[in-house]
Design a protein around this motif. Structure first.
Motif, PDB file in Angstrom:
ATOM      1  N   VAL A 208      72.424 -29.367-113.836  1.00 13.28           N
ATOM      2  CA  VAL A 208      71.550 -28.363-113.261  1.00 13.28           C
ATOM      3  C   VAL A 208      70.170 -28.531-113.894  1.00 13.28           C
ATOM      4  O   VAL A 208      70.057 -28.721-115.111  1.00 13.28           O
ATOM      5  CB  VAL A 208      72.102 -26.930-113.489  1.00 13.28           C
ATOM      6  N   SER A 209      69.138 -28.542-113.079  1.00 10.14           N
ATOM      7  CA  SER A 209      67.777 -28.705-113.590  1.00 10.14           C
ATOM      8  C   SER A 209      66.858 -27.684-112.940  1.00 10.14           C
ATOM      9  O   SER A 209      67.075 -27.267-111.791  1.00 10.14           O
ATOM     10  CB  SER A 209      67.259 -30.124-113.337  1.00 10.14           C
ATOM     11  N   TRP A 210      65.829 -27.303-113.686  1.00 12.64           N
ATOM     12  CA  TRP A 210      64.908 -26.252-113.237  1.00 12.64           C
ATOM     13  C   TRP A 210      63.489 -26.662-113.567  1.00 12.64           C
ATOM     14  O   TRP A 210      63.211 -27.173-114.662  1.00 12.64           O
ATOM     15  CB  TRP A 210      65.267 -24.944-113.918  1.00 12.64           C
ATOM     16  N   ASN A 211      62.599 -26.469-112.619  1.00 13.09           N
ATOM     17  CA  ASN A 211      61.188 -26.761-112.807  1.00 13.09           C
ATOM     18  C   ASN A 211      60.391 -25.520-112.421  1.00 13.09           C
ATOM     19  O   ASN A 211      60.492 -25.037-111.292  1.00 13.09           O
ATOM     20  CB  ASN A 211      60.768 -27.962-111.952  1.00 13.09           C
ATOM     21  N   HIS A 212      59.619 -25.017-113.386  1.00 10.14           N
ATOM     22  CA  HIS A 212      58.797 -23.829-113.136  1.00 10.14           C
ATOM     23  C   HIS A 212      57.334 -24.189-113.377  1.00 10.14           C
ATOM     24  O   HIS A 212      56.961 -24.571-114.493  1.00 10.14           O
ATOM     25  CB  HIS A 212      59.204 -22.685-114.060  1.00 10.14           C
ATOM     26  N   ARG A 213      56.527 -24.107-112.344  1.00  8.91           N
ATOM     27  CA  ARG A 213      55.117 -24.429-112.472  1.00  8.91           C
ATOM     28  C   ARG A 213      54.373 -23.217-113.013  1.00  8.91           C
ATOM     29  O   ARG A 213      54.270 -22.178-112.359  1.00  8.91           O
ATOM     30  CB  ARG A 213      54.551 -24.855-111.121  1.00  8.91           C
ATOM     31  N   LEU A 214      53.865 -23.372-114.241  1.00 12.54           N
ATOM     32  CA  LEU A 214      53.145 -22.282-114.889  1.00 12.54           C
ATOM     33  C   LEU A 214      51.750 -22.127-114.309  1.00 12.54           C
ATOM     34  O   LEU A 214      51.319 -21.027-113.956  1.00 12.54           O
ATOM     35  CB  LEU A 214      53.068 -22.537-116.397  1.00 12.54           C
ATOM     36  N   THR A 215      51.024 -23.247-114.226  1.00 11.91           N
ATOM     37  CA  THR A 215      49.684 -23.276-113.648  1.00 11.91           C
ATOM     38  C   THR A 215      49.575 -24.536-112.802  1.00 11.91           C
ATOM     39  O   THR A 215      50.537 -25.289-112.658  1.00 11.91           O
ATOM     40  CB  THR A 215      48.607 -23.287-114.751  1.00 11.91           C
ATOM     41  N   GLY A 216      48.392 -24.793-112.309  1.00  9.68           N
ATOM     42  CA  GLY A 216      48.196 -26.010-111.530  1.00  9.68           C
ATOM     43  C   GLY A 216      48.285 -27.269-112.356  1.00  9.68           C
ATOM     44  O   GLY A 216      48.433 -28.362-111.808  1.00  9.68           O
ATOM     45  N   THR A 217      48.230 -27.146-113.682  1.00  8.43           N
ATOM     46  CA  THR A 217      48.242 -28.327-114.549  1.00  8.43           C
ATOM     47  C   THR A 217      49.381 -28.332-115.548  1.00  8.43           C
ATOM     48  O   THR A 217      49.482 -29.249-116.363  1.00  8.43           O
ATOM     49  CB  THR A 217      46.914 -28.433-115.320  1.00  8.43           C
ATOM     50  N   SER A 218      50.256 -27.331-115.533  1.00 12.97           N
ATOM     51  CA  SER A 218      51.339 -27.286-116.515  1.00 12.97           C
ATOM     52  C   SER A 218      52.630 -26.796-115.875  1.00 12.97           C
ATOM     53  O   SER A 218      52.609 -26.063-114.881  1.00 12.97           O
ATOM     54  CB  SER A 218      50.961 -26.381-117.696  1.00 12.97           C
TER      55      SER A 218
ATOM     56  N   LEU B 143      57.047 -25.908-116.868  1.00 12.96           N
ATOM     57  CA  LEU B 143      58.183 -25.801-117.775  1.00 12.96           C
ATOM     58  C   LEU B 143      59.382 -26.430-117.095  1.00 12.96           C
ATOM     59  O   LEU B 143      59.701 -26.093-115.948  1.00 12.96           O
ATOM     60  CB  LEU B 143      58.451 -24.337-118.101  1.00 12.96           C
ATOM     61  N   VAL B 144      60.043 -27.364-117.760  1.00  9.57           N
ATOM     62  CA  VAL B 144      61.183 -28.066-117.173  1.00  9.57           C
ATOM     63  C   VAL B 144      62.389 -27.922-118.098  1.00  9.57           C
ATOM     64  O   VAL B 144      62.247 -27.885-119.318  1.00  9.57           O
ATOM     65  CB  VAL B 144      60.868 -29.559-116.933  1.00  9.57           C
ATOM     66  N   ALA B 145      63.573 -27.853-117.502  1.00 10.08           N
ATOM     67  CA  ALA B 145      64.801 -27.725-118.277  1.00 10.08           C
ATOM     68  C   ALA B 145      65.943 -28.342-117.491  1.00 10.08           C
ATOM     69  O   ALA B 145      65.943 -28.342-116.256  1.00 10.08           O
ATOM     70  CB  ALA B 145      65.099 -26.263-118.595  1.00 10.08           C
ATOM     71  N   SER B 146      66.922 -28.882-118.203  1.00  7.32           N
ATOM     72  CA  SER B 146      68.108 -29.452-117.546  1.00  7.32           C
ATOM     73  C   SER B 146      69.298 -29.334-118.477  1.00  7.32           C
ATOM     74  O   SER B 146      69.156 -29.301-119.713  1.00  7.32           O
ATOM     75  CB  SER B 146      67.885 -30.918-117.165  1.00  7.32           C
ATOM     76  N   LEU B 147      70.482 -29.268-117.882  1.00  4.78           N
ATOM     77  CA  LEU B 147      71.737 -29.199-118.631  1.00  4.78           C
ATOM     78  C   LEU B 147      72.751 -30.073-117.920  1.00  4.78           C
ATOM     79  O   LEU B 147      72.952 -29.945-116.711  1.00  4.78           O
ATOM     80  CB  LEU B 147      72.236 -27.757-118.719  1.00  4.78           C
TER      81      LEU B 147
ATOM     82  N   GLY C 175      71.322 -31.147-123.185  1.00  2.00           N
ATOM     83  CA  GLY C 175      70.366 -30.231-122.594  1.00  2.00           C
ATOM     84  C   GLY C 175      68.961 -30.524-123.078  1.00  2.00           C
ATOM     85  O   GLY C 175      68.772 -30.978-124.217  1.00  2.00           O
ATOM     86  N   THR C 176      67.990 -30.303-122.218  1.00  2.00           N
ATOM     87  CA  THR C 176      66.584 -30.504-122.579  1.00  2.00           C
ATOM     88  C   THR C 176      65.762 -29.334-122.063  1.00  2.00           C
ATOM     89  O   THR C 176      66.086 -28.739-121.023  1.00  2.00           O
ATOM     90  CB  THR C 176      66.013 -31.810-122.000  1.00  2.00           C
ATOM     91  N   ILE C 177      64.719 -29.019-122.785  1.00  2.00           N
ATOM     92  CA  ILE C 177      63.731 -28.057-122.326  1.00  2.00           C
ATOM     93  C   ILE C 177      62.380 -28.537-122.815  1.00  2.00           C
ATOM     94  O   ILE C 177      62.263 -29.019-123.946  1.00  2.00           O
ATOM     95  CB  ILE C 177      64.035 -26.630-122.828  1.00  2.00           C
TER      96      ILE C 177
END
Length: 496
Positions: A418-428, A430-434, A454-456
């Motif tokens: 399972v992986s998740w990508n959250h765009r904080l701003t137009g240039t940054s 947050l990514v995570a996977s398990l 797992g990675t974050i």
């Protein structure tokens, strides 16, 4: 050597200006740096910590116009350890693929090459794709070249014929797999709507596998199939299949068998595709089933297959186990920033979930893969699960140490990510996977490895040509391999 020649040829093909305009060629020098702290540098039960600095100058070449399209990334990776200095290493990492249209709309030449270091064993050592699994013994080189003739024929509703020759191979030091090559001929002629309601097709293939060790002897497989199509509607088509096959997988003795089967192709909507084929083969029931559905904010997929394979076929693309395979899988020289978020995540799933088996034997592979991607304005969530159940088909003696088929005729690998990508701003972002995975030899209790990783991390664009990230990684392995590792990595990448 032919492999090295092909690597050089791939570089030339990707960079050559040819007949297209200069604007279609993009050459970018690169410089990637990484600083990693790990508390278990050797991936052992009682490991020690260390600091690793990596400096990797390289080049990225892509071409998207004219008769020549393709992309290539190459970097000279240099890893320096603060304490375990005997592990300092430098090597070339390369991934490239391209297509040349030699005769317009008829003759095409596909080529690919790769050099990578990653552990091929599903049971021991670091997990597949681990960025620190860069031992010299893990180096694998792959290459392929495939000329093909494709043409729309002037008969029937949609007559079409093709002839393809593929030559691909790999060399690996790990486990004494040695050099192996696969040569394959594919010839097909078809007209699915030749008689409007009925159509027809015929296909022939021959696969020759050669190895340079006593445990990877040569083998040949030939298959011919005839297909009768019934076009029930523009969205639904049925197929009846008959054929014949021969091979010498079993101790060099020739095996002959009839093929009888059928299938369907169904497109209930413009966004949904369902295909299924079932056949009686020499090894039993063979099948290939796939389902794909795309909605406005989601992608769903499911596939299942059972067929013969070998590491020579599975290892045709080095990208599937290289930790930097995204640069290769983007395909046809498309820069990563041109991909949509869902395309990036689907490619990442392919990288994480692909699994290989370190063996010289030919096997029957029963695999299942499924998952989905949920696409939001600022969030992308992906889930994928895969299972491969391989049964030894060869009766080879004296398999190399570490070959799972040495003590068991069935090996199963399973993984869920399972992986998740959250765009904080137009240039940054947050990514995570398990990821949870297991490799087990069903007839040998000593071969059973369970992994949890797992990675974050945080990624940020620092400038037009500069990107940085900070990532925490946790990995735990139990069973045949037993260790726990925590690591923190800071990266800085520049494109010139």
């Amino acid at each position: 050597m032919p492999r090295l020649a092909l690597v050089a040829a791939s570089i030339v093909l990707a960079a050559a200006p040819g007949a297209a305009s200069a604007q279609s060629v993009r050459v970018s020098p690169t410089l990637d740096t990484e600083l990693t702290w790990t508390d278990n540098v050797n991936a052992e039960r009682n490991g020690r910590d260390d600091m690793i600095l990596e400096v990797s100058p390289g080049i990225s070449v892509s071409r998207t116009g004219g008769r020549l399209t393709g992309g290539l990334t190459a970097s000279f990776r240099n890893l320096m350890y603060a304490q375990e200095t005997d592990q300092n290493t430098s090597f070339l990492s390369l991934n490239g693929s391209g297509t040349y249209e030699a005769i317009e709309d008829m003759l095409f030449i596909d080529a690919a090459a790769g050099i990578s270091r990653s552990n091929l064993s599903a049971f021991s050592g670091r997990g597949p794709g681990d960025p620190l699994g860069v031992s010299e013994d893990n180096e694998t080189r792959t290459w392929s070249i495939s000329p093909r003739v494709e043409s729309d024929l002037r008969f029937g509703e949609a007559g079409r014929g093709s002839v393809r020759y593929s030559s691909r191979g790999f060399s690996s030091k790990e486990g004494g797999l040695g050099d192996q090559s696969v040569s394959q001929w594919d010839v097909s002629l078809s007209d699915p709507g030749g008689f409007r309601f009925l159509g027809w097709g015929v296909a022939y293939s021959r696969t020759d596998t050669d190895g340079d060790t006593s445990t990877s002897r040569s083998s040949t497989e030939e298959v011919i199939r005839g297909t009768l199509f019934a076009n029930i509607s523009p969205q639904f088509r049925m197929r009846g299949i008959v054929g014949y096959e021969t091979n010498d997988y079993s101790s060099g003795n020739e095996t002959n068998s009839d093929i009888v089967g059928g299938g369907i192709d169904w497109y209930p909507t413009d966004r949904t595709a369902i295909s299924a084929t079932v056949e009686d083969r020499f090894f039993g029931r063979g099948y290939d089933v796939s389902f794909n559905h795309r909605m406005s904010r989601s992608v769903w997929f499911l596939s299942a297959s059972r067929d013969t394979s070998s590491i020579g076929r599975d290892l045709g693309l080095v990208a599937v186990f290289d930790p930097r395979c995204l640069d290769f899988l983007q395909g046809a020289g498309r820069p990563l920033d041109s991909l949509s978020e869902d395309e990036r995540e689907l490619l990442l799933d392919e990288c994480i979930n692909s699994s290989l088996l370190q063996t010289n034997a030919v096997y029957v592979n029963r695999s299942v893969r499924g998952g989905f991607s949920l696409l939001g304005v600022r969030n992308t969530l992906n889930f994928a699960v895969t299972r491969s159940d391989r049964s030894n088909l060869s009766e080879l003696s004296g398999l190399v140490p570490g070959d799972p088929f040495l003590t068991s005729d069935r090996v199963r690998t399973t993984s869920a990510t399972v992986s998740w990508n959250h765009r904080l701003t137009g240039t940054s972002a947050l990514v995570a996977s398990l990821t949870r995975s297991r490799a087990e030899a069903l007839e040998d209790e000593d071969l059973d490895t369970r992994r949890l990783s797992g990675t974050i991390g945080l990624t940020r664009t620092l400038g037009p040509y500069t990107q940085g990230s900070l990532r925490y990684r946790y990995e735990k392995a139990e069973g045949t391999t037993d260790y726990t590792e925590n690591s923190v990595t800071a990266t800085l990448g520049m494109r010139f």
